[in-house]
Motif scaffolding. Structure first.
Motif, short mmCIF file in Angstrom:
data_model
loop_
_atom_site.label_atom_id
_atom_site.label_comp_id
_atom_site.label_asym_id
_atom_site.label_seq_id
_atom_site.Cartn_x
_atom_site.Cartn_y
_atom_site.Cartn_z
N UNK A 49 -11.82 16.17 -3.62
CA UNK A 49 -11.60 14.75 -3.42
C UNK A 49 -12.64 14.10 -2.52
N UNK A 50 -13.64 14.85 -2.09
CA UNK A 50 -14.69 14.32 -1.25
C UNK A 50 -14.85 15.10 0.04
N UNK A 51 -15.67 14.57 0.92
CA UNK A 51 -15.98 15.22 2.19
C UNK A 51 -14.71 15.41 3.04
N UNK A 52 -13.86 14.37 3.11
CA UNK A 52 -12.63 14.48 3.91
C UNK A 52 -11.73 15.61 3.41
N UNK A 53 -11.57 15.70 2.11
CA UNK A 53 -10.74 16.75 1.55
C UNK A 53 -11.28 18.13 1.83
N UNK A 54 -12.59 18.26 1.75
CA UNK A 54 -13.21 19.55 2.05
C UNK A 54 -13.08 19.87 3.54
N UNK A 55 -13.18 18.87 4.38
CA UNK A 55 -13.00 19.07 5.82
C UNK A 55 -11.58 19.55 6.11
N UNK A 56 -10.59 18.93 5.47
CA UNK A 56 -9.20 19.35 5.65
C UNK A 56 -9.02 20.81 5.21
N UNK A 57 -9.63 21.15 4.07
CA UNK A 57 -9.54 22.52 3.57
C UNK A 57 -10.21 23.49 4.55
N UNK A 58 -11.32 23.08 5.15
CA UNK A 58 -12.02 23.92 6.11
C UNK A 58 -11.18 24.13 7.37
N UNK A 59 -10.55 23.08 7.86
CA UNK A 59 -9.66 23.21 9.03
C UNK A 59 -8.47 24.11 8.71
N UNK A 60 -7.94 23.96 7.50
CA UNK A 60 -6.83 24.81 7.09
C UNK A 60 -7.27 26.27 7.00
N UNK A 61 -8.47 26.51 6.50
CA UNK A 61 -9.00 27.87 6.43
C UNK A 61 -9.12 28.45 7.84
N UNK A 62 -9.62 27.65 8.77
CA UNK A 62 -9.73 28.09 10.16
C UNK A 62 -8.35 28.46 10.70
N UNK A 63 -7.36 27.61 10.41
CA UNK A 63 -6.00 27.84 10.89
C UNK A 63 -5.43 29.14 10.33
N UNK A 64 -5.67 29.41 9.06
CA UNK A 64 -5.05 30.59 8.43
C UNK A 64 -5.85 31.87 8.64
N UNK A 65 -7.06 31.76 9.15
CA UNK A 65 -7.86 32.96 9.38
C UNK A 65 -8.00 33.24 10.87
N UNK A 66 -8.91 32.57 11.54
CA UNK A 66 -9.20 32.86 12.94
C UNK A 66 -8.03 32.56 13.87
N UNK A 67 -7.42 31.41 13.71
CA UNK A 67 -6.30 31.05 14.58
C UNK A 67 -5.11 31.98 14.34
N UNK A 68 -4.84 32.29 13.09
CA UNK A 68 -3.72 33.19 12.76
C UNK A 68 -4.00 34.60 13.27
N UNK A 69 -5.24 35.04 13.20
CA UNK A 69 -5.60 36.37 13.70
C UNK A 69 -5.34 36.48 15.20
N UNK A 70 -5.64 35.44 15.93
CA UNK A 70 -5.41 35.44 17.38
C UNK A 70 -3.92 35.59 17.68
N UNK A 71 -3.09 34.95 16.88
CA UNK A 71 -1.65 35.05 17.11
C UNK A 71 -1.11 36.44 16.76
N UNK A 72 -1.67 37.07 15.73
CA UNK A 72 -1.25 38.44 15.39
C UNK A 72 -1.55 39.37 16.56
N UNK A 73 -2.65 39.14 17.25
CA UNK A 73 -2.99 39.95 18.41
C UNK A 73 -1.95 39.83 19.51
N UNK A 74 -1.34 38.67 19.63
CA UNK A 74 -0.28 38.49 20.63
C UNK A 74 0.91 39.38 20.32
N UNK A 75 1.24 39.47 19.05
CA UNK A 75 2.39 40.28 18.63
C UNK A 75 2.15 41.76 18.85
N UNK A 76 0.89 42.18 18.81
CA UNK A 76 0.57 43.60 18.91
C UNK A 76 0.29 44.05 20.34
N UNK A 77 0.27 43.12 21.29
CA UNK A 77 -0.06 43.45 22.67
C UNK A 77 0.97 44.36 23.31
N UNK A 78 0.49 45.27 24.14
CA UNK A 78 1.36 46.23 24.82
C UNK A 78 2.25 45.54 25.85
#
Length: 192
Positions: A49-78
Motif C-alpha cells: 500500500x506504499x511506504x507507510x504500509x511497508x514501514x508498519x510491516x517493518x515495525x511489526x517484523x521488529x516486534x515479532x523478532x527482536x523484541x519478542x526474542x528479548x522477552x523469551x530471554x526473560x522467561x528463561x532467566x534463572x
C-alpha cells in the motif's frame, strides 16, 4: 487476470526493516526502498500500500523478532536480577553494535510521534508486552524472596521499561557498551 507477486514479501520486509532502522522513516524514500528490495514501485504499492504500509510491516517484523526474542530471554532467566540484567544489556548491546542506530521502536517514537497513531499503537503494544513480562518476573521473584516486597511490581516494571527507552536513546548518543552497562546495575538497585 491478476499477476502473481514475484518477490518474497517476508524477505522484503526484513530488508526494509534494516533500511528504516539505518536511515529512519523520513530519510528513506520510495526509490531507496525499491532499489534496496529489488522491486518496482508498483509492486511495492500492490504488496504494502506504499511506504507507510511497508514501514508498519517493518515495525511489526521488529516486534515479532527482536523484541519478542528479548522477552523469551526473560522467561528463561534463572533469577529475576540475571534475567532483567540480560534483557537490558542485550538490548543496549544490539543498539551499540549497530553503530549507534539505537532501537527501531524508540527511533520510530522519536521520529513519528505524536502524529502517527499506527506507530504509537505498535510501539505501545511492544512496551506493554515488555512491561507485562517484567511484572510477571518481578511477582515470581517477590514470591521466592529474591527481591524486596516494598515496591509494586507493576511500578518497577514500568520504571524498567522507561529506563530501557532512555538507555536506548543514550546508546545513540554514546554507542559505548562499557560506558552504558554500569547504568544497568544502578537500575537493578531498584529491586533491593
Amino acid at each position: 487476470m491478476a499477476r502473481t507477486r514475484e518477490f518474497d514479501t517476508e524477505a522484503a520486509v526484513s530488508r526494509a526493516m534494516e533500511l528504516f532502522w539505518t536511515r529512519g522513516y523520513e530519510a528513506t524514500s520510495v526509490r531507496d526502498l525499491t532499489q534496496c528490495l529489488g522491486i518496482g514501485q508498483g509492486s511495492l504499492y500492490a504488496a504494502f500500500g506504499g511506504k507507510d504500509g511497508l514501514y508498519r510491516a517493518a515495525l511489526e517484523r521488529y516486534r515479532t523478532t527482536l523484541a519478542a526474542s528479548a522477552l523469551r530471554g526473560l522467561e528463561e532467566g534463572a533469577d529475576a536480577r540475571s534475567a532483567i540484567r540480560t534483557l537490558l544489556t542485550e538490548r543496549i548491546r544490539i543498539a551499540v553494535e549497530r553503530g549507534g542506530q539505537g532501537c527501531l521502536a524508540v527511533n520510530a517514537v522519536c521520529e513519528r510521534l505524536p502524529e502517527d497513531a499506527a506507530t504509537l499503537r505498535t510501539v505501545r503494544d511492544m512496551q506493554d508486552a515488555t512491561r507485562e513480562a517484567l511484572t510477571e518476573v518481578l511477582w515470581a521473584a517477590m514470591d521466592r524472596g529474591e527481591i524486596a516486597a516494598r515496591h509494586d511490581p507493576h511500578t518497577v516494571a514500568a520504571f524498567l521499561v522507561t529506563f530501557l527507552n532512555g538507555l536506548l536513546v543514550s546508546a545513540k548518543v554514546t554507542p559505548d557498551l562499557p560506558a552504558l552497562e554500569p547504568l544497568v546495575e544502578v537500575a537493578l538497585a531498584a529491586l533491593d
